[in-house]
Design a protein around this motif. Structure first.
Motif, mmCIF file in Angstrom:
data_model
loop_
_atom_site.group_PDB
_atom_site.id
_atom_site.type_symbol
_atom_site.label_atom_id
_atom_site.label_comp_id
_atom_site.label_asym_id
_atom_site.label_seq_id
_atom_site.Cartn_x
_atom_site.Cartn_y
_atom_site.Cartn_z
ATOM 1 N N VAL A 213 -4.085 9.086 -9.629
ATOM 2 C CA VAL A 213 -5.176 8.634 -9.046
ATOM 3 C C VAL A 213 -5.779 7.544 -9.485
ATOM 4 C CG1 VAL A 213 -7.434 9.157 -8.206
ATOM 5 C CG2 VAL A 213 -5.574 10.639 -7.337
ATOM 6 N N LEU A 214 -6.290 6.301 -8.951
ATOM 7 C CA LEU A 214 -6.939 5.584 -9.489
ATOM 8 C C LEU A 214 -7.680 4.577 -8.229
ATOM 9 C CD1 LEU A 214 -4.198 2.881 -10.588
ATOM 10 C CD2 LEU A 214 -3.993 4.269 -8.611
ATOM 11 N N ASN A 215 -8.350 3.241 -9.012
ATOM 12 C CA ASN A 215 -9.047 2.735 -8.007
ATOM 13 C C ASN A 215 -8.539 1.620 -7.335
ATOM 14 O OD1 ASN A 215 -8.674 0.870 -9.995
ATOM 15 N ND2 ASN A 215 -10.736 0.216 -10.458
ATOM 16 N N GLY A 216 -7.515 1.991 -6.619
ATOM 17 C CA GLY A 216 -6.983 1.090 -5.455
ATOM 18 C C GLY A 216 -5.576 0.693 -5.849
ATOM 19 N N CYS A 217 -4.869 0.200 -4.685
ATOM 20 C CA CYS A 217 -3.620 -0.185 -4.994
ATOM 21 C C CYS A 217 -3.162 -1.376 -5.858
ATOM 22 C CB CYS A 217 -2.944 -0.302 -3.598
ATOM 23 S SG CYS A 217 -2.554 1.549 -2.780
ATOM 24 N N ALA A 218 -4.121 -2.425 -5.705
ATOM 25 C CA ALA A 218 -4.312 -3.625 -6.645
ATOM 26 C C ALA A 218 -4.283 -3.155 -8.208
ATOM 27 C CB ALA A 218 -5.594 -4.363 -6.514
ATOM 28 N N SER A 219 -4.825 -2.202 -8.453
ATOM 29 C CA SER A 219 -4.604 -1.648 -9.930
ATOM 30 C C SER A 219 -3.198 -0.960 -10.021
ATOM 31 C CB SER A 219 -5.690 -0.609 -9.961
ATOM 32 O OG SER A 219 -7.087 -1.207 -9.946
ATOM 33 N N LEU A 220 -2.700 -0.481 -8.968
ATOM 34 C CA LEU A 220 -1.696 0.247 -9.165
ATOM 35 C C LEU A 220 -0.346 -0.786 -9.200
ATOM 36 C CD1 LEU A 220 -0.130 2.962 -9.237
ATOM 37 C CD2 LEU A 220 -0.317 3.261 -6.854
ATOM 38 N N PHE A 221 -0.353 -1.641 -8.651
ATOM 39 C CA PHE A 221 0.426 -2.897 -8.623
ATOM 40 C C PHE A 221 0.385 -3.312 -10.097
ATOM 41 C CE2 PHE A 221 0.822 -3.448 -4.063
ATOM 42 C CZ PHE A 221 2.279 -3.641 -3.890
ATOM 43 N N SER A 222 -0.717 -3.511 -10.613
ATOM 44 C CA SER A 222 -0.989 -4.069 -11.926
ATOM 45 C C SER A 222 -0.298 -3.271 -12.962
ATOM 46 C CB SER A 222 -2.609 -4.411 -12.380
ATOM 47 O OG SER A 222 -2.477 -4.799 -13.579
ATOM 48 N N ALA A 223 -0.377 -1.851 -12.734
ATOM 49 C CA ALA A 223 0.033 -0.844 -13.846
ATOM 50 C C ALA A 223 1.538 -0.721 -13.694
ATOM 51 C CB ALA A 223 -0.674 0.475 -13.694
ATOM 52 N N LEU A 224 1.976 -0.809 -12.403
ATOM 53 C CA LEU A 224 3.376 -0.494 -12.322
ATOM 54 C C LEU A 224 4.114 -1.660 -12.863
ATOM 55 C CD1 LEU A 224 3.560 1.336 -8.942
ATOM 56 C CD2 LEU A 224 4.261 2.428 -11.234
ATOM 57 N N ALA A 225 3.696 -2.828 -12.707
ATOM 58 C CA ALA A 225 4.265 -4.045 -13.153
ATOM 59 C C ALA A 225 4.346 -4.208 -14.656
ATOM 60 C CB ALA A 225 3.573 -5.410 -12.508
ATOM 61 N N THR A 226 3.270 -3.718 -15.243
ATOM 62 C CA THR A 226 3.318 -3.760 -16.610
ATOM 63 C C THR A 226 4.018 -2.603 -17.237
ATOM 64 O OG1 THR A 226 1.091 -4.402 -16.645
ATOM 65 C CG2 THR A 226 1.624 -3.561 -18.587
ATOM 66 N N VAL A 227 4.159 -1.450 -16.706
ATOM 67 C CA VAL A 227 5.024 -0.421 -17.328
ATOM 68 C C VAL A 227 6.386 -0.458 -16.893
ATOM 69 C CG1 VAL A 227 2.979 1.156 -17.282
ATOM 70 C CG2 VAL A 227 4.406 1.599 -15.703
ATOM 71 N N LEU A 228 6.971 -1.150 -15.981
ATOM 72 C CA LEU A 228 8.260 -1.124 -15.418
ATOM 73 C C LEU A 228 9.086 -2.599 -15.786
ATOM 74 C CD1 LEU A 228 7.900 0.071 -11.833
ATOM 75 C CD2 LEU A 228 8.788 1.456 -13.821
ATOM 76 N N CYS A 229 8.118 -3.642 -16.233
ATOM 77 C CA CYS A 229 8.735 -5.011 -16.430
ATOM 78 C C CYS A 229 8.361 -5.510 -17.750
ATOM 79 C CB CYS A 229 8.325 -5.934 -15.331
ATOM 80 S SG CYS A 229 8.676 -5.565 -13.838
ATOM 81 N N GLU A 230 9.156 -6.052 -18.512
ATOM 82 C CA GLU A 230 8.804 -6.758 -19.636
ATOM 83 C C GLU A 230 8.141 -8.304 -18.930
ATOM 84 O OE1 GLU A 230 9.434 -5.427 -22.290
ATOM 85 O OE2 GLU A 230 10.912 -4.238 -21.655
ATOM 86 N N VAL A 231 7.379 -8.938 -19.880
ATOM 87 C CA VAL A 231 6.873 -10.314 -19.534
ATOM 88 C C VAL A 231 7.924 -11.101 -19.035
ATOM 89 C CG1 VAL A 231 5.629 -12.331 -20.439
ATOM 90 C CG2 VAL A 231 4.898 -10.130 -21.245
ATOM 91 N N GLY A 232 7.550 -11.443 -17.749
ATOM 92 C CA GLY A 232 8.389 -12.807 -17.107
ATOM 93 C C GLY A 232 9.604 -12.098 -16.098
ATOM 94 N N GLU A 233 9.787 -10.831 -16.325
ATOM 95 C CA GLU A 233 10.734 -10.131 -15.310
ATOM 96 C C GLU A 233 10.154 -10.202 -14.024
ATOM 97 O OE1 GLU A 233 13.514 -7.486 -18.189
ATOM 98 O OE2 GLU A 233 12.028 -6.458 -17.297
ATOM 99 N N VAL B 152 6.969 7.490 -15.840
ATOM 100 C CA VAL B 152 6.072 6.339 -15.186
ATOM 101 C C VAL B 152 4.983 6.805 -14.602
ATOM 102 C CG1 VAL B 152 5.995 4.905 -12.798
ATOM 103 C CG2 VAL B 152 8.267 5.174 -14.193
ATOM 104 N N ALA B 153 4.655 8.052 -14.243
ATOM 105 C CA ALA B 153 3.362 8.632 -13.960
ATOM 106 C C ALA B 153 2.580 8.648 -15.350
ATOM 107 C CB ALA B 153 3.543 10.139 -13.537
ATOM 108 N N THR B 154 3.068 8.964 -16.434
ATOM 109 C CA THR B 154 2.581 9.136 -17.580
ATOM 110 C C THR B 154 1.759 7.709 -18.092
ATOM 111 O OG1 THR B 154 3.403 11.095 -18.246
ATOM 112 C CG2 THR B 154 2.358 9.996 -19.968
ATOM 113 N N ALA B 155 2.781 6.834 -18.171
ATOM 114 C CA ALA B 155 2.364 5.489 -18.512
ATOM 115 C C ALA B 155 1.348 4.905 -17.605
ATOM 116 C CB ALA B 155 3.765 4.569 -18.568
ATOM 117 N N VAL B 156 1.467 4.812 -16.478
ATOM 118 C CA VAL B 156 0.410 4.430 -15.373
ATOM 119 C C VAL B 156 -0.899 5.371 -15.801
ATOM 120 C CG1 VAL B 156 -0.486 4.550 -12.763
ATOM 121 C CG2 VAL B 156 1.703 3.790 -13.425
ATOM 122 N N ALA B 157 -0.882 6.447 -15.946
ATOM 123 C CA ALA B 157 -1.953 7.225 -16.399
ATOM 124 C C ALA B 157 -2.544 6.870 -17.559
ATOM 125 C CB ALA B 157 -1.762 8.904 -16.405
#
Lengths: 502, 502
Positions: free
Chosen positions: B167-187, B343-348
């Motif tokens: 659970v977190l403060n909105g889907c904007a944050s979720l996009f930010s977190a998922l992008a970071t934990v799933l992709c390297e910079v520039g992917e 993924v859940a842990t990294a986002v958490a």
């Protein structure tokens, strides 16, 4: 108040011991530039250290990016003690042999006051504007209230302005946002160590910014000096060392009152550090989350916002939150105050990811504007309770013959357990930390704060009497070599203040 | 429902026009690998596009890092229309000639219902656990409630599990977190365009992840086809094109119901897209924030969580929030559902920066568990109001002879104003957008959604009758070439449903 006797403040045996400030000065003046242009010498390495958060983990998840793995690693490892704690939390009735948490810096003394205030009917206001997309800097009504609040409690010479305020969901987010908008990837902030260790993650996980530790030590080198004293000389050496390693330092983080030391910077010291930063064009992030938790009146705390003139206002950014001063770390409210509009705007732009509910923004505005309650109910009672808890724990430590540092601010005492480490190593420190955990009391070891000297622990005293007494009994058992876990607190000597306001 | 007549769905004159799916297929089969290994040809470039958020700004602030300047730029520029709007907001009494906002996708139809429910006494609970540091994944009581809620409303074949919820403060944050934990910079992620443009920032500002647009167009190429239809062929071409430019694509973003098209993917389509992703080992981020805002019962929306078996559950991550479906974008509550524990842990782990107040967590649990209110009061009334507002706006558009797309989901209609652009350029689109703004009605232009064809606009209809009628009157004035700003709505034909529950 320094409870650490000078004879105890020697350097631990495995440490070469820090140079005096005189030594630093001369090193800085000539030796450093020549000798440390790429490879700093051993002596200097003990005065600063460049953190590298990626050195400690292994890659083992195929679905995550490499940074995702680092981010996950921080969760998996940093939470070790806390996971153990959460699986076996102390409960007076249901789990009396559970773990008592004297490790997390939370104020658990005033939930009764807070609960009563936050439950009042003025706190539940639901209107359309609060349910719609907000101004990401925070609703204006709240920023106005924050500006008034900080003007009053920071004793600013002129009224602070709502347009310099950005509101978000806590100081962790603020560190993350500031690191990102002030530094390029791989750049760094200076931070005096020991320091609140979570900042490492806050600036690194999203921002990829590193910390350069300005190591402080317990040895007292002069008449007016005190243990773990920060000086401009130490800042200069660390900055120079980092530069000589090719690391670009963009700012300095000051925590005031300091965590974990409980230190307070005098206005003179503050000004010196700010002048140092100005000389080197460094931003200064001043974290004042404990500013209203100064419970010894004699201490004379001064917020950086009280200074008559900031040396470099465009590079001075102040952080405050309700987590500590209002004992509500779960409420998620923090704020930035900066005169730099570009920085405020850039942080606001990131606030899409750090936003807090409109309903909570309304509640916080109600709370911050209720000066009667804050001044006549909450602060006096909170300070009296902190003082009583602090007096009890420091008395216990004295009776155990254990030196400690504490200046009457914050929720913790910085405890010197070096005499329980025969070899003076971090391995021993870790073993001692585990013995405490085995004895069902969670403390924070100095290593978690990047303390250079093994054997220091942060002990949080801002807890209710029965937990605190039982926790201290378990601490005593470990230090006296007993193995049975205490379940009933001893006759407790905390002088709980009479609450006039119940 | 497709209101766009086929004769209107021609490609604009400046566009070479997209290839048919047959063309794509043959290109993909032989031509693409050879011809596009480094430099994709003109034809293919019209089928995908690699976003580069940094191309559009200038550096002008000396105190910010280069990324800080990009971050600030997004604030300064993306908010242009909204700043104008916020300085001159329409108010029936105080500012009748102010701007009416039909640009922001918010549901303003149900604040009365929400306000009444959220003001009930069960919503204000203050207890110690809510004021202390939370489990950063979200309090267990809330994750349990979210799992039950999603199981029911997504019609999952088996009960969903709280341990897969973050659970977190909105889907904007979720996009930010998922992008970071799933992709390297520039992917990058693939995303069918037009798409909700803010996602560009969400994955880029912190995560430095880019979007590869899978361009859809209005031309209908087959009997069963519809305008802006996503197909696996288009996904393949875009992926191949990105790869051939050396860009690593790590995932696919699907918005369902789609924003701004209002499209809904059938279970068959969904499965095809998921199988495509599995073949290429791509994560799929399924954004279902409008899943309960399907107001035409005949549409037959299916959540991805309703599928009997996900092709690649470890790479399928579902997003939902209360912003749209409960009309509370200011409340800041979003949630991730994923079977991938890493993924859940990294986002958490990143949720330290995206946490929401314990008090709000309690409120959300109360709301989500109140099935009687949701099923008998809120959803039927909300859907009836959405339907009435939609019927009114689509009727107005029809009477103006303007083609549009809308399938009975979401808060918006995708309007085809290409006939008002003689040259068919984005410059004309911008001029038309400004004419609307001059006439005091804010719309969103297709360019903001990375639409490849100039002349499309998103018109939000989920607003109260008097604002909506006045807004539509002003739209009409612009399109009919009148210059006077209407202040009084015309006799309004919205059939407001009778609210049984007031």
């Amino acid at each position: 108040m320094f409870a650490l006797p000078e004879k105890e403040s020697r350097a631990p045996s495995t440490c070469l011991g820090p140079a005096s400030t005189q030594d630093l000065d001369s090193n800085y003046g000539d030796g450093l530039e020549r000798e440390c242009s790429r490879k700093p010498d051993q002596k200097l390495l003990e005065l600063y250290g460049v953190g590298d958060p990626t050195t400690r983990f292994s890659f083992n998840s195929s679905h995550l990016s490499s940074r995702g793995r680092v981010i996950k690693w921080f969760w998996d490892s940093a939470e070790e003690g806390y996971r153990t704690y959460h699986m076996d939390e102390y409960d007076e009735d249901k789990n009396p042999s559970g773990i008592i948490n004297l490790g997390t810096s939370e104020n658990k003394l005033c939930f009764d006051l807070l609960s009563r205030r936050l439950s009042q009917s003025d706190m539940l206001r639901v209107e359309a504007a609060l349910l719609q997309y907000p101004d990401w800097r925070g609703h204006l009504f709240l920023r106005e209230e924050v500006a008034r609040f900080l003007s009053f409690y920071c004793k600013s010479p002129a009224p602070l302005k709502p347009e310099n305020v950005v509101v978000l969901n806590g100081c962790a987010s603020l560190f993350s946002a500031l690191a990102t908008v002030l530094c390029e990837v791989g750049e760094a902030f200076l931070i005096p160590a020991p320091y609140y260790g979570a900042i490492t993650q806050h600036v690194y996980l999203y921002g990829n910014v590193r910390l350069v530790c300005v190591y402080l030590d317990s040895e007292v080198t002069g008449l007016d000096a005190h243990p773990f004293q920060l000086t401009v000389e130490r800042l200069e050496v660390a900055l120079h060392g980092a530069n000589s390693e090719g690391l670009k330092v963009k700012g300095l983080i000051l925590i005031n009152p300091q965590n974990p030391l409980g230190d307070i910077y005098s206005p003179g010291e503050l000004r010196e550090f700010l002048e140092f930063a100005k000389r080197h064009e460094l931003h200064v992030l001043v974290d004042e989350v404990y500013m209203l938790s100064v419970f010894e009146e004699s201490v004379g705390y001064r917020s950086v916002l009280s200074l008559e003139r900031l040396p470099d206002p465009q590079r001075t950014h102040v952080m405050w939150a309700t987590s500590k001063d209002f004992g509500m770390s779960g409420l998620r409210f923090g704020t930035l105050y900066t005169e730099n509009r570009d920085v405020a705007t850039a942080v606001a732009s990131l606030c899409r990811y750090h936003g807090l509910s409109g309903l909570v923004q309304y509640q916080m505005a109600q709370l911050l504007r209720d000066r009667d309650w804050i001044n006549q109910v909450y602060l006096p009672e909170n300070h009296a309770r902190l003082k009583a808890a602090h007096a009890y724990v420091s008395g216990e430590l004295r009776s155990l013959g254990i030196p400690f540092l504490s200046r009457g601010a914050g929720f913790f005492i910085w405890v010197d357990l070096r005499k329980y480490l025969p070899e003076g190593t971090f391995e021993e420190e870790m073993r001692l930390w585990r013995r405490f955990l085995d004895q069902k009391v969670l403390l924070s070891s100095g290593k978690a704060f990047e303390c250079k000297e093994p054997g220091w622990f942060r002990l949080v005293f801002s807890d209710k009497a029965h937990r605190l007494c039982l926790g201290m009994q378990r601490v005593r058992q470990v230090l006296e070599g007993k193995s049975q876990v205490a379940e009933d607190p001893p006759a407790c000597q905390i002088q709980e203040p009479r609450d006039q306001h119940r």
